[in-house]
Design an enzyme around this catalytic site. Structure first.
Site, mmCIF file in Angstrom:
data_model
loop_
_atom_site.group_PDB
_atom_site.id
_atom_site.type_symbol
_atom_site.label_atom_id
_atom_site.label_comp_id
_atom_site.label_asym_id
_atom_site.label_seq_id
_atom_site.Cartn_x
_atom_site.Cartn_y
_atom_site.Cartn_z
ATOM 1 N N TYR A 91 -8.406 87.369 -77.373
ATOM 2 C CA TYR A 91 -9.668 87.348 -78.117
ATOM 3 C C TYR A 91 -10.597 86.276 -77.528
ATOM 4 O O TYR A 91 -11.741 86.538 -77.187
ATOM 5 C CB TYR A 91 -9.351 87.071 -79.585
ATOM 6 C CG TYR A 91 -10.497 87.102 -80.551
ATOM 7 C CD1 TYR A 91 -10.868 88.281 -81.191
ATOM 8 C CD2 TYR A 91 -11.193 85.935 -80.889
ATOM 9 C CE1 TYR A 91 -11.900 88.310 -82.118
ATOM 10 C CE2 TYR A 91 -12.222 85.954 -81.812
ATOM 11 C CZ TYR A 91 -12.568 87.143 -82.420
ATOM 12 O OH TYR A 91 -13.590 87.160 -83.338
ATOM 13 N N ASP A 93 -16.496 88.099 -91.692
ATOM 14 C CA ASP A 93 -16.927 86.934 -90.908
ATOM 15 C C ASP A 93 -18.339 86.528 -91.297
ATOM 16 O O ASP A 93 -19.300 87.148 -90.863
ATOM 17 C CB ASP A 93 -16.861 87.265 -89.423
ATOM 18 C CG ASP A 93 -17.132 86.066 -88.531
ATOM 19 O OD1 ASP A 93 -17.386 84.959 -89.042
ATOM 20 O OD2 ASP A 93 -17.092 86.238 -87.307
#
Length: 122
Positions: free
Chosen positions: A14, A38
Site C-alpha cells: 500500500y 477515511d
C-alpha cells in the site's frame, strides 16, 4: 486465515504503491466490495469503481506516505500502521493510523483511517 506476514506485506505494498505513483496497484489490494472509511466518521467509499476513483484522486494529488512505526499484525484478520500523509497539492500533512481487515483471500475488505482535525498540519 491470512497470516500476519501476508497482512504486513499488503500494508507495505500500500505504502509502496503511493511511492510509485501507482493508484491501480493500491486499489488492487482491495476486494471488489471493500469499504473504505477515511477518516472514520465520513461517508464510506464502497465498491470497485469508487475505490479505483478514490485512489486515483489520492495518488494523482502526489500524496506520499511515510511509516512512523513498523506495521503491526494481529492474531486475527486485521493489521494496522501509523504513518504520515503528505499531500503537496493541498500543502498539508496528516498523522494517521489505518486499520485494515482482510478476507481469507488476502484482499482488504475494510479500511478504517483514524485521524481528525487535530492531526492535520499546514
Amino acid at each position: 486465515m491470512v497470516s500476519q506476514e501476508q497482512m504486513k506485506a499488503v500494508l507495505q505494498s500500500y505504502v509502496d504503491g503511493f511511492a510509485a505513483g501507482d493508484p491501480a496497484a493500491v486499489a488492487g489490494l482491495f476486494a471488489d466490495d471493500a469499504v473504505i472509511e477515511d477518516p472514520v466518521g465520513h461517508p464510506p467509499v464502497q465498491g470497485r469503481a469508487a475505490i479505483d476513483e478514490f485512489y486515483a484522486n489520492a495518488v494523482g494529488a502526489g500524496t506520499k506516505l511515510t511509516l512512523d512505526t513498523p506495521i503491526r499484525g494481529s492474531h486475527g484478520s486485521r493489521a494496522a500502521m501509523a504513518f504520515t500523509v503528505e499531500v503537496p497539492a493541498m500543502g498539508i500533512r496528516i498523522r494517521a493510523i489505518d486499520v485494515l481487515t482482510f478476507g481469507e483471500d488476502g484482499k482488504v475488505t475494510r479500511m478504517e483511517a483514524f485521524w481528525g482535525p487535530d492531526d492535520i498540519e499546514q
